[in-house]
Design a protein around this motif. Structure first.
Motif, mmCIF file in Angstrom:
data_model
loop_
_atom_site.group_PDB
_atom_site.id
_atom_site.type_symbol
_atom_site.label_atom_id
_atom_site.label_comp_id
_atom_site.label_asym_id
_atom_site.label_seq_id
_atom_site.Cartn_x
_atom_site.Cartn_y
_atom_site.Cartn_z
ATOM 1 N N GLN A 146 -5.662 0.799 -4.014
ATOM 2 C CA GLN A 146 -4.304 1.317 -3.922
ATOM 3 C C GLN A 146 -4.280 2.839 -3.907
ATOM 4 O O GLN A 146 -3.509 3.455 -3.161
ATOM 5 C CB GLN A 146 -3.459 0.773 -5.074
ATOM 6 N N SER A 147 -5.121 3.444 -4.707
ATOM 7 C CA SER A 147 -5.193 4.903 -4.736
ATOM 8 C C SER A 147 -5.637 5.459 -3.387
ATOM 9 O O SER A 147 -5.062 6.433 -2.882
ATOM 10 C CB SER A 147 -6.153 5.347 -5.843
ATOM 11 N N GLU A 148 -6.644 4.841 -2.807
ATOM 12 C CA GLU A 148 -7.161 5.314 -1.524
ATOM 13 C C GLU A 148 -6.155 5.087 -0.393
ATOM 14 O O GLU A 148 -5.976 5.930 0.481
ATOM 15 C CB GLU A 148 -8.488 4.626 -1.199
ATOM 16 N N LEU A 149 -5.486 3.947 -0.414
ATOM 17 C CA LEU A 149 -4.502 3.677 0.637
ATOM 18 C C LEU A 149 -3.291 4.602 0.511
ATOM 19 O O LEU A 149 -2.689 4.972 1.526
ATOM 20 C CB LEU A 149 -4.049 2.220 0.581
ATOM 21 N N ALA A 150 -2.925 4.974 -0.700
ATOM 22 C CA ALA A 150 -1.808 5.901 -0.886
ATOM 23 C C ALA A 150 -2.103 7.238 -0.212
ATOM 24 O O ALA A 150 -1.194 7.891 0.326
ATOM 25 C CB ALA A 150 -1.526 6.101 -2.370
ATOM 26 N N SER A 151 -3.370 7.643 -0.212
ATOM 27 C CA SER A 151 -3.754 8.885 0.460
ATOM 28 C C SER A 151 -3.773 8.712 1.976
ATOM 29 O O SER A 151 -3.415 9.632 2.722
ATOM 30 C CB SER A 151 -5.134 9.336 -0.017
ATOM 31 N N GLN A 152 -4.200 7.538 2.424
ATOM 32 C CA GLN A 152 -4.306 7.251 3.852
ATOM 33 C C GLN A 152 -2.927 7.046 4.502
ATOM 34 O O GLN A 152 -2.719 7.417 5.658
ATOM 35 C CB GLN A 152 -5.159 5.998 4.073
ATOM 36 N N PHE A 153 -2.012 6.455 3.748
ATOM 37 C CA PHE A 153 -0.688 6.118 4.278
ATOM 38 C C PHE A 153 0.398 6.771 3.414
ATOM 39 O O PHE A 153 0.976 6.131 2.532
ATOM 40 C CB PHE A 153 -0.488 4.598 4.294
ATOM 41 N N PRO A 154 0.719 8.024 3.654
ATOM 42 C CA PRO A 154 1.708 8.727 2.821
ATOM 43 C C PRO A 154 3.117 8.154 2.918
ATOM 44 O O PRO A 154 3.948 8.437 2.047
ATOM 45 C CB PRO A 154 1.657 10.169 3.347
#
Length: 289
Positions: free
Chosen positions: A130-138
């Motif tokens: 979730q942390s990584e996807l939050a960065s990938q998909f603002p």
């Protein structure tokens, strides 16, 4: 950490992204699919539904068979479809059976050798991914997130909701393994990943977790279960035991358990009732009344 995009597929006015990345948690490459609908309001972020799949599945099974994306586009939420285990960890025995090891990470953090180095699916799903996807998909709002799943993933959804009070706005499950400490699948996976001490098992078992749950966020827990499901008949799933535990614990939202005649364990069953689950989460995510 960056994701590699292996495919972008247009559907229902949005896009399904097939991604992979190197996980620091599992120490393997991990695949994940993410559906992002078109935004009705460019000034707001999209809430997220986390879908956890069952034994043997990859991110593609639910993406191709559940029809969740149609309703995600209709109501305005994104969906994340993680994988079900590390792959290619090269642990002896991880490919020996279909219901343990590869494709069967059981959404726990293993504590025993040789599994504890890679099989950390609980931390991977609820933290790193979730942390990584939050960065990938603002444009995705991971502070407004709900959780659902099927079979092993239904267990993962119930467990993940109860172990993270206040994190997930709502929870639902299709055919969940509801009391894994007392069924063959749970005994096999918990015994190998967590060791013989059942106190360690109870820390993931929804039927035990709900007895200790006291957070103010107590939405209705929606469950659909096919009555013709062979695994239900074989006592692998036991949703009634979870329902009784919630009632005994005084869980305010209650469990909306739907045992439906004629349906099995397949994606035909999931696709039939997926709109009920999409509406359920859309309500708690503030997308519908």
């Amino acid at each position: 950490m960056s994701f590699t995009t292996t495919a972008e597929i247009a559907q229902f006015g949005g896009k399904l992204y097939k991604l992979s990345h190197n996980s620091v948690t599992t120490k393997t490459k991990m695949d994940v699919n993410v559906f992002v609908p078109s935004k009705k309001d460019e000034s707001t972020k999209l809430p997220v539904l986390l879908y956890l799949s069952g034994l043997t599945c990859t991110p593609n099974n639910a993406s191709e068979k559940s029809f969740f994306q149609y309703f995600a586009a209709k109501y305005g939420f994104a969906i994340v479809f993680p994988d079900t285990s590390p792959r290619g960890a090269n642990i002896a025995g991880e490919d020996d059976s279909w219901d343990f090891g590869t494709g069967a990470g059981f959404y726990v953090d293993a504590t025993t050798d040789p599994w504890k180095n890679n099989y950390k699916m609980y931390s991977y799903v609820h933290e790193e991914l979730q942390s990584e996807l939050a960065s990938q998909f603002p444009d995705l709002d991971f502070s407004r997130i709900s959780i659902t799943g099927h079979s092993m993933g239904g267990f993962g959804a119930l467990s993940g909701f109860l172990k993270n009070p206040g994190k997930y706005q709502s929870v639902s499950a299709f055919s969940p393994i509801s009391n894994p400490s007392t069924c063959p699948w749970g005994e096999k996976n918990f015994g190998n990943y967590l060791g013989p001490d059942k106190e360690a098992w109870y820390k993931y078992d929804p039927t035990h977790l709900i007895k200790e749950y006291s957070h103010e966020n107590q939405p209705t827990i929606l469950i659909h279960q096919g009555k013709s499901d062979g695994f239900y008949k074989d006592k692998q799933l036991q949703p009634e035991i979870f329902e009784a535990a919630a009632k005994d614990a005084g869980y305010k939202g209650g469990v909306d358990l739907n045992i439906v005649e004629g349906y099995d364990h397949s994606y035909f069953f999931i696709a039939t009732f997926v709109e009920d689950h999409a509406k359920h989460h859309a309500k708690y995510l503030g997308l519908v009344e």
